[in-house]
Structure formats: structure tokens, C-alpha cells
Design a protein around this motif. Structure first.
Motif, PDB file in Angstrom:
ATOM      1  N   SER A 119      75.821  -1.696  67.100  1.00  0.00           N
ATOM      2  CA  SER A 119      76.333  -1.250  65.810  1.00  0.00           C
ATOM      3  C   SER A 119      75.299  -1.450  64.704  1.00  0.00           C
ATOM      4  CB  SER A 119      77.610  -2.021  65.454  1.00  0.00           C
ATOM      5  OG  SER A 119      78.607  -1.817  66.433  1.00  0.00           O
ATOM      6  N   ARG A 120      75.375  -0.590  63.702  1.00  0.00           N
ATOM      7  CA  ARG A 120      74.464  -0.689  62.565  1.00  0.00           C
ATOM      8  C   ARG A 120      75.267  -0.554  61.275  1.00  0.00           C
ATOM      9  NH1 ARG A 120      71.731   2.932  59.397  1.00  0.00           N
ATOM     10  NH2 ARG A 120      72.517   4.699  60.614  1.00  0.00           N
ATOM     11  N   SER A 140      75.546   0.233  57.356  1.00  0.00           N
ATOM     12  CA  SER A 140      74.876   0.977  56.286  1.00  0.00           C
ATOM     13  C   SER A 140      75.790   1.011  55.067  1.00  0.00           C
ATOM     14  CB  SER A 140      74.540   2.400  56.735  1.00  0.00           C
ATOM     15  OG  SER A 140      75.717   3.144  56.999  1.00  0.00           O
ATOM     16  N   THR A 142      79.613   1.004  55.859  1.00  0.00           N
ATOM     17  CA  THR A 142      79.944   1.834  57.017  1.00  0.00           C
ATOM     18  C   THR A 142      79.286   1.236  58.249  1.00  0.00           C
ATOM     19  OG1 THR A 142      80.002   3.818  55.624  1.00  0.00           O
ATOM     20  CG2 THR A 142      79.848   4.150  58.009  1.00  0.00           C
ATOM     21  N   ARG A 189      73.548  10.526  54.365  1.00  0.00           N
ATOM     22  CA  ARG A 189      72.572   9.801  55.181  1.00  0.00           C
ATOM     23  C   ARG A 189      71.251   9.678  54.416  1.00  0.00           C
ATOM     24  NH1 ARG A 189      73.951   9.904  60.700  1.00  0.00           N
ATOM     25  NH2 ARG A 189      76.235   9.888  60.824  1.00  0.00           N
ATOM     26  N   ARG A 197      75.721  14.755  54.035  1.00  0.00           N
ATOM     27  CA  ARG A 197      76.163  13.799  55.064  1.00  0.00           C
ATOM     28  C   ARG A 197      76.090  12.347  54.601  1.00  0.00           C
ATOM     29  NH1 ARG A 197      72.803  14.508  60.201  1.00  0.00           N
ATOM     30  NH2 ARG A 197      71.120  14.382  58.660  1.00  0.00           N
ATOM     31  N   ASP A 239      76.809   3.694  52.377  1.00  0.00           N
ATOM     32  CA  ASP A 239      76.730   5.125  52.116  1.00  0.00           C
ATOM     33  C   ASP A 239      77.339   5.483  50.764  1.00  0.00           C
ATOM     34  OD1 ASP A 239      75.720   5.307  54.687  1.00  0.00           O
ATOM     35  OD2 ASP A 239      77.671   5.773  55.570  1.00  0.00           O
ATOM     36  N   ARG A 287      78.190   2.017  61.962  1.00  0.00           N
ATOM     37  CA  ARG A 287      77.975   3.109  62.916  1.00  0.00           C
ATOM     38  C   ARG A 287      77.635   2.516  64.282  1.00  0.00           C
ATOM     39  NH1 ARG A 287      75.629   5.591  58.210  1.00  0.00           N
ATOM     40  NH2 ARG A 287      76.798   7.474  57.673  1.00  0.00           N
ATOM     41  N   ARG A 288      78.325   2.994  65.296  1.00  0.00           N
ATOM     42  CA  ARG A 288      78.114   2.510  66.653  1.00  0.00           C
ATOM     43  C   ARG A 288      77.297   3.502  67.442  1.00  0.00           C
ATOM     44  NH1 ARG A 288      82.943   0.657  64.893  1.00  0.00           N
ATOM     45  NH2 ARG A 288      83.389  -1.559  65.266  1.00  0.00           N
ATOM     46  N   GLY A 289      76.301   3.001  68.142  1.00  0.00           N
ATOM     47  CA  GLY A 289      75.449   3.850  68.953  1.00  0.00           C
ATOM     48  C   GLY A 289      75.199   3.231  70.318  1.00  0.00           C
TER      49      GLY A 289
END
Length: 209
Positions: free
Chosen positions: A116-117, A119, A108, A18, A16, A121, A110-112
Motif C-alpha cells: 500500500s502507498r 498519498s 488516500t 495524480r 485524476r 490527493d 492505494r494498494r498495488g
């Protein structure tokens, strides 16, 4: 690839992409790795819990040169102080951006639920798996590792990354690696790995408190 780049890639799941370490632990490991790079570049020396700049010439690499420049300008000389300072986002950012410039990671967002964060990858799961595979295969074949890979191995154990990166390695292979760390890793780099491991331990205890 550089020592810190190898550690960063090894810390990411090849399925993944991660990170399997907490941000704090990753930062501490990368801080130790960047200092290790400067020791390998013969820009730093480590004596007990202190470090000293012995060559101020730039390394030709943006990330390690930035750390060397900061070391040159600052008065603090404690190894643990520098690991703590660099781990507060500095080391991770320097290494991630170096890998992105090399085309090995990508930005990348990432929305949560809480926003947003950003990263960085790994782009290629095969490439990101190479550092851990290199160590694991050498251990399985009972081969000797070079000093950079010994430092990498020490930091893999120091951060607890061995539970992921070396999970399939048999006990004799692990013993082979640990024996090399004791016998073949130069004392200054042994001390650096030891300081990184102690910093990770302190961080874990602080989270549990």
C-alpha cells in the motif's frame, strides 16, 4: 494559499488528481518553496549559496514554523544542503498535511502489487488548477506577477512542471514569464530558484546514471 501549497496543487493532474512529477522532483520543488516562504516572511536571507536566519519568531504556520525551527537548531547553512534535506520526504509531508488540515487534500491509500502507498490527493480539481491558471492567464494577458507568483513560476520551470501546467501557453507568453523572472524576481529568490533547478538537474542525471 501559501507558495508551497500552490506548487503542490499545480503538480497534480486536475482530471485524476495524480502527481505529474516524480516524488524526488516534487520534494525538491517543495523544499525550495518552503524556504521561499520563509524569505517572504522575512525570516531568512540568502546570500550566494548560504542562508541565514534573521528573525526567529514563529510564522504562525505549522509547516514553515517547523522548517524555521530546524534551521535555527542546525549548523548547516548551504542552500543546496537544505533543499536536499527537506526534499527527502520532509517538505512533501509538511505541505500535504497543511493542505489536508485546510480541507484541500485528502489521505488516500492505494494498494498495488508491492503493498500500500499513502498519498494526499487534491479534493477539488477546480481549486487545484487555480495556481497554474493564474500564472497562465497573467502571461496570456502580459500582466505583471507579484513576487510570490514569480517564485512559484520560477519553481514551475525549475521542476519541469511547465511542460504540464503551462503546456497550452504560447511562446510569447512563456517569454513574458521568463523575462519577468530575469528582471523582477529579487536576486536572493533568483538564487533560491537556481539552486532548486540545479538540484532537480542533479537528481535527473543520477536517475539516468
Amino acid at each position: 494559499m501559501s507558495l508551497a501549497d500552490d506548487l503542490y496543487l499545480a503538480a497534480h493532474d486536475t482530471v485524476r488528481a495524480r502527481c505529474v512529477l516524480t516524488p524526488a522532483t516534487l520534494g525538491l520543488g517543495l523544499a525550495g518553496a518552503l524556504l521561499g516562504e520563509l524569505v517572504l516572511w522575512r525570516r531568512l536571507e540568502i546570500h550566494d549559496d548560504r542562508l541565514s536566519v534573521v528573525d526567529h519568531r514563529p510564522t504562525g504556520d505549522v509547516a514553515s514554523a517547523a522548517v524555521l525551527d530546524q534551521l535555527t537548531r542546525e549548523q548547516r547553512r548551504g542552500v543546496r544542503d537544505w533543499i536536499a534535506f527537506l526534499s527527502t520526504g520532509v517538505a512533501t509531508d509538511l505541505v500535504a498535511r497543511r493542505l489536508t488540515r485546510a480541507g484541500l487534500t485528502r489521505r488516500t491509500v492505494r494498494r498495488g502489487l508491492f503493498g500500500s502507498r499513502l498519498s494526499f490527493d487534491p479534493v477539488d480539481s477546480v481549486v487545484s488548477g487555480l495556481p497554474a491558471t493564474r500564472i497562465r492567464v497573467a502571461a496570456e494577458r502580459r500582466e505583471l506577477l507579484g513576487v510570490p507568483d514569480l517564485v512559484l513560476t520560477g519553481l514551475v520551470f525549475a521542476t519541469g512542471l511547465d511542460q504540464h501546467a503551462l503546456a497550452t501557453l504560447d511562446p510569447r507568453g512563456r517569454d513574458h514569464l521568463l523575462d519577468q523572472l530575469r528582471r523582477r524576481l529579487p536576486p536572493p529568490l533568483q538564487r533560491l530558484v537556481g539552486h532548486a533547478e540545479a538540484a532537480v538537474g542533479d537528481a535527473v542525471m543520477a536517475r539516468r546514471a
